[in-house]
Design a protein around this motif. Structure first.
Motif, PDB file in Angstrom:
ATOM      1  N   GLN B  57       0.819  -1.193   0.000  1.00  0.00           N
ATOM      2  CA  GLN B  57       0.000   0.000   0.000  1.00  0.00           C
ATOM      3  C   GLN B  57       0.862   1.255   0.000  1.00  0.00           C
ATOM      4  OE1 GLN B  57      -3.105  -0.457  -0.586  1.00  0.00           O
ATOM      5  NE2 GLN B  57      -3.201   1.749  -0.900  1.00  0.00           N
ATOM      6  N   GLU B  58       1.942   1.210   0.781  1.00  0.00           N
ATOM      7  CA  GLU B  58       2.810   2.372   0.885  1.00  0.00           C
ATOM      8  C   GLU B  58       3.416   2.712  -0.466  1.00  0.00           C
ATOM      9  OE1 GLU B  58       6.016   2.460   3.978  1.00  0.00           O
ATOM     10  OE2 GLU B  58       4.256   1.996   5.217  1.00  0.00           O
ATOM     11  N   LEU B  59       3.840   1.672  -1.142  1.00  0.00           N
ATOM     12  CA  LEU B  59       4.407   1.861  -2.475  1.00  0.00           C
ATOM     13  C   LEU B  59       3.394   2.519  -3.394  1.00  0.00           C
ATOM     14  CD1 LEU B  59       6.215   1.423  -4.929  1.00  0.00           C
ATOM     15  CD2 LEU B  59       5.613  -0.986  -4.882  1.00  0.00           C
ATOM     16  N   ILE B  60       2.211   1.998  -3.374  1.00  0.00           N
ATOM     17  CA  ILE B  60       1.171   2.519  -4.259  1.00  0.00           C
ATOM     18  C   ILE B  60       0.811   3.958  -3.900  1.00  0.00           C
ATOM     19  CG2 ILE B  60      -1.237   2.239  -4.925  1.00  0.00           C
ATOM     20  CD1 ILE B  60      -0.814  -0.634  -5.215  1.00  0.00           C
ATOM     21  N   ASP B  61       0.704   4.208  -2.624  1.00  0.00           N
ATOM     22  CA  ASP B  61       0.432   5.581  -2.203  1.00  0.00           C
ATOM     23  C   ASP B  61       1.444   6.531  -2.816  1.00  0.00           C
ATOM     24  OD1 ASP B  61      -1.577   4.550  -0.722  1.00  0.00           O
ATOM     25  OD2 ASP B  61      -0.971   5.477   1.166  1.00  0.00           O
ATOM     26  N   GLU B  62       2.689   6.130  -2.735  1.00  0.00           N
ATOM     27  CA  GLU B  62       3.761   6.973  -3.245  1.00  0.00           C
ATOM     28  C   GLU B  62       3.532   7.292  -4.723  1.00  0.00           C
ATOM     29  OE1 GLU B  62       8.569   6.950  -2.523  1.00  0.00           O
ATOM     30  OE2 GLU B  62       7.149   5.930  -1.222  1.00  0.00           O
ATOM     31  N   LEU B  63       3.079   6.288  -5.442  1.00  0.00           N
ATOM     32  CA  LEU B  63       2.861   6.489  -6.869  1.00  0.00           C
ATOM     33  C   LEU B  63       1.710   7.445  -7.146  1.00  0.00           C
ATOM     34  CD1 LEU B  63       3.141   2.822  -8.185  1.00  0.00           C
ATOM     35  CD2 LEU B  63       4.877   4.615  -8.223  1.00  0.00           C
ATOM     36  N   PHE B  64       0.752   7.487  -6.228  1.00  0.00           N
ATOM     37  CA  PHE B  64      -0.469   8.194  -6.574  1.00  0.00           C
ATOM     38  C   PHE B  64      -0.518   9.651  -6.180  1.00  0.00           C
ATOM     39  CE2 PHE B  64      -1.951   4.170  -7.909  1.00  0.00           C
ATOM     40  CZ  PHE B  64      -2.747   4.519  -8.962  1.00  0.00           C
ATOM     41  N   ASP B  65       0.296  10.008  -5.251  1.00  0.00           N
ATOM     42  CA  ASP B  65       0.310  11.426  -4.902  1.00  0.00           C
ATOM     43  C   ASP B  65       0.546  12.232  -6.164  1.00  0.00           C
ATOM     44  OD1 ASP B  65      -0.272  11.259  -2.275  1.00  0.00           O
ATOM     45  OD2 ASP B  65       1.797  11.076  -1.606  1.00  0.00           O
ATOM     46  N   GLU B  66       1.463  11.749  -6.963  1.00  0.00           N
ATOM     47  CA  GLU B  66       1.809  12.473  -8.173  1.00  0.00           C
ATOM     48  C   GLU B  66       0.640  12.492  -9.154  1.00  0.00           C
ATOM     49  OE1 GLU B  66       3.637  12.278 -12.329  1.00  0.00           O
ATOM     50  OE2 GLU B  66       3.286  10.496 -11.135  1.00  0.00           O
ATOM     51  N   ARG B 114     -10.827  -1.839  -2.016  1.00  0.00           N
ATOM     52  CA  ARG B 114      -9.455  -1.749  -1.499  1.00  0.00           C
ATOM     53  C   ARG B 114      -8.962  -0.365  -1.107  1.00  0.00           C
ATOM     54  NH1 ARG B 114      -7.600  -5.316  -6.304  1.00  0.00           N
ATOM     55  NH2 ARG B 114      -9.573  -4.377  -6.828  1.00  0.00           N
ATOM     56  N   VAL B 115      -8.676   0.451  -2.138  1.00  0.00           N
ATOM     57  CA  VAL B 115      -7.927   1.675  -1.945  1.00  0.00           C
ATOM     58  C   VAL B 115      -8.679   2.832  -1.313  1.00  0.00           C
ATOM     59  CG1 VAL B 115      -6.059   1.533  -3.540  1.00  0.00           C
ATOM     60  CG2 VAL B 115      -8.365   1.845  -4.369  1.00  0.00           C
ATOM     61  N   THR B 116      -9.776   2.522  -0.704  1.00  0.00           N
ATOM     62  CA  THR B 116     -10.605   3.513  -0.045  1.00  0.00           C
ATOM     63  C   THR B 116      -9.878   4.764   0.427  1.00  0.00           C
ATOM     64  OG1 THR B 116     -11.924   1.700   0.721  1.00  0.00           O
ATOM     65  CG2 THR B 116     -12.258   3.805   1.803  1.00  0.00           C
ATOM     66  N   GLU B 117      -8.928   4.550   1.303  1.00  0.00           N
ATOM     67  CA  GLU B 117      -8.310   5.679   1.992  1.00  0.00           C
ATOM     68  C   GLU B 117      -7.651   6.626   1.003  1.00  0.00           C
ATOM     69  OE1 GLU B 117      -5.494   7.964   4.236  1.00  0.00           O
ATOM     70  OE2 GLU B 117      -4.868   6.318   2.927  1.00  0.00           O
ATOM     71  N   LEU B 118      -6.979   6.033   0.027  1.00  0.00           N
ATOM     72  CA  LEU B 118      -6.343   6.814  -1.032  1.00  0.00           C
ATOM     73  C   LEU B 118      -7.373   7.662  -1.778  1.00  0.00           C
ATOM     74  CD1 LEU B 118      -3.792   4.963  -3.340  1.00  0.00           C
ATOM     75  CD2 LEU B 118      -3.906   7.395  -2.805  1.00  0.00           C
ATOM     76  N   ALA B 119      -8.446   7.010  -2.170  1.00  0.00           N
ATOM     77  CA  ALA B 119      -9.479   7.685  -2.945  1.00  0.00           C
ATOM     78  C   ALA B 119     -10.071   8.834  -2.138  1.00  0.00           C
ATOM     79  CB  ALA B 119     -10.568   6.702  -3.345  1.00  0.00           C
ATOM     80  N   GLN B 120     -10.220   8.617  -0.861  1.00  0.00           N
ATOM     81  CA  GLN B 120     -10.791   9.672  -0.026  1.00  0.00           C
ATOM     82  C   GLN B 120      -9.894  10.894  -0.010  1.00  0.00           C
ATOM     83  OE1 GLN B 120     -11.408   7.763   3.737  1.00  0.00           O
ATOM     84  NE2 GLN B 120     -13.592   7.445   3.334  1.00  0.00           N
ATOM     85  N   ARG B 121      -8.608  10.655   0.157  1.00  0.00           N
ATOM     86  CA  ARG B 121      -7.675  11.773   0.167  1.00  0.00           C
ATOM     87  C   ARG B 121      -7.756  12.532  -1.146  1.00  0.00           C
ATOM     88  NH1 ARG B 121      -1.751  10.679   1.010  1.00  0.00           N
ATOM     89  NH2 ARG B 121      -2.368   8.705   0.110  1.00  0.00           N
ATOM     90  N   ALA B 122      -7.790  11.761  -2.242  1.00  0.00           N
ATOM     91  CA  ALA B 122      -7.894  12.382  -3.562  1.00  0.00           C
ATOM     92  C   ALA B 122      -9.146  13.235  -3.624  1.00  0.00           C
ATOM     93  CB  ALA B 122      -7.914  11.312  -4.641  1.00  0.00           C
ATOM     94  N   GLY B 123     -10.256  12.670  -3.173  1.00  0.00           N
ATOM     95  CA  GLY B 123     -11.525  13.385  -3.201  1.00  0.00           C
ATOM     96  C   GLY B 123     -11.441  14.683  -2.424  1.00  0.00           C
ATOM     97  N   ARG B 124     -10.768  14.624  -1.287  1.00  0.00           N
ATOM     98  CA  ARG B 124     -10.672  15.816  -0.455  1.00  0.00           C
ATOM     99  C   ARG B 124      -9.885  16.929  -1.151  1.00  0.00           C
ATOM    100  NH1 ARG B 124      -8.118  13.641   3.912  1.00  0.00           N
ATOM    101  NH2 ARG B 124      -9.359  11.740   3.866  1.00  0.00           N
TER     102      ARG B 124
END
Lengths: 214, 214
Positions: B57-66, B114-124
């Motif tokens: 998850q950490e790896l993926i998070d890193e990829l998605f911030d960008e 799965r990626v709920t938390e990521l998507a939420q941050r993006a949404g915010r």
DNA sequence: GGGAAACGGAGCGAACCTATCCACTTCTAG
DNA sequence: CTAGAAGTGGATAGGTTCGCTCCGTTTCCC
């Protein structure tokens, strides 16, 4: 045709139980069910399922003939409606309604791969009638002229996606999405920009529907 | 923050290779990649991937911030367009365009679970800007009044579905679908029936987007 | 040159599926 | 009622796919 001797009474009973369980299971979880799943649902040994339906595809086919019948009935019913736009809408909505209550049917129509052949047969049975509905709507000027029959599977795909994702939140949210989409398909007074790209060809749509998903 | 001592040169090189490979892989096949997949793509042992990124998850998070940055830039860009309707369309189309070229991003936005938390941050990060775009379009009377911000994620879902299924046939078919849908969202002169159901609440939409899919 | 750091990938266990097999139960013809 | 044919259940073999670990080997750096 059915040259084989009749099943023993208990065997026949089990056969029905398997069919019934598989039917319910497919409606609930979709096309992706194993012999084991079916056996558990039917409260029957796996062996029994394998003996009666060695090929899972055959079992599934059996279940779906009846489903496709329901859709065919729906088209006929829609044809009875006088207003062509209402008729078209009734069909699309009814079709999606069926899918909303039957994940297996949804999987079949949306074509998640695998079941290609089944989906094709369904298309062959339903396609012409839908084409007629669309033509009527065109003739009456209520459907925007640059929308073709081939655009209707797209509605299925789109609204199905909403159905899938929103089912557990608001099982009727897809109706809203459908209404909005249909408004886009409807003919309007004010001029509109032409749609981008060409109308998809029937072959393309067929491919979309039977996507191998790679 | 980064209290740990720097990596050895070869280790750092591998770290970058892994990140790069994972990035490309996510864009191509989506979020659903295993450590093994990444290792193969990076031409590195699985062990190395695990050592550097024990938590996928950490790896993926890193990829998605960008990736989310790119969308934010897109909103900003759209805000510069004078015509509110054009601006809104530009955002929606641009967003989908990004998704068309990046399956991982698509998975993120459509929320396949799965990626709920990521998507939420993006949404915010993205939500408020989109709301502004929508409000502008409402104020100018170009967006039908009964369509809310909450209806826009539905566009994503719907058009994404077409994208997914039609990618390999006609990678631009989704544009047609989008045009049709947007026409449904647009305000028109002639009176229309009210939409069925209530506008979905933001909470509902959030749930839809982070659907646990079960 | 030597010891610490990092690597690679064979391989283990878990989960899940398909399919078979055979000791046991149930049916039915006579 | 009974014998034997028909049918049953589910343990199990064998396959695949994962996630992850472990350790003999290589690479780096002082």
């Amino acid at each position: 045709m059915d040259g084989s001797k009749p099943l023993r009474r208990d065997a026949e009973r089990n056969r029905r139980r398997i069919l019934a369980a598989a039917n319910a299971l497919v409606a609930k979880v979709g096309l992706d069910i194993s012999h084991n799943d079916i056996a558990r649902a039917a409260e029957v040994g796996v062996g029994t399922v394998y003996r009666r339906f060695p090929d899972r595809q055959e079992l599934i086919d059996e279940l779906f003939d009846e489903r496709v019948d329901r859709i065919v009935a729906l088209v006929d019913q829609a044809m009875e409606i006088d207003d062509p736009w209402q008729a078209l809408c009734a069909f699309v909505a009814g079709n999606l309604e069926l899918q909303a209550s039957d994940k297996g049917l949804k999987d079949l129509m949306v074509g998640d791969g695998r079941v290609t052949e089944l989906a094709q047969r369904a298309g062959r049975r339903i396609g012409p009638a839908v084409r007629q509905l669309v033509e009527r709507a065109h003739a009456s000027g209520q459907l925007r002229p640059d929308v073709g029959v081939e655009d209707f599977p797209l509605i299925q795909e789109m609204v199905s996606a909403v159905m899938e994702h929103a089912r557990h939140i608001d099982p009727d949210l897809w109706r809203r999405a459908l209404a909005l989409v249909l408004d886009g398909y409807r003919a309007h007074a004010q001029p509109r920009e032409p749609l981008p790209g060409a109308t998809p060809t029937p072959e393309q749509i067929e491919q979309v529907l039977s996507a191998k998903r790679r």
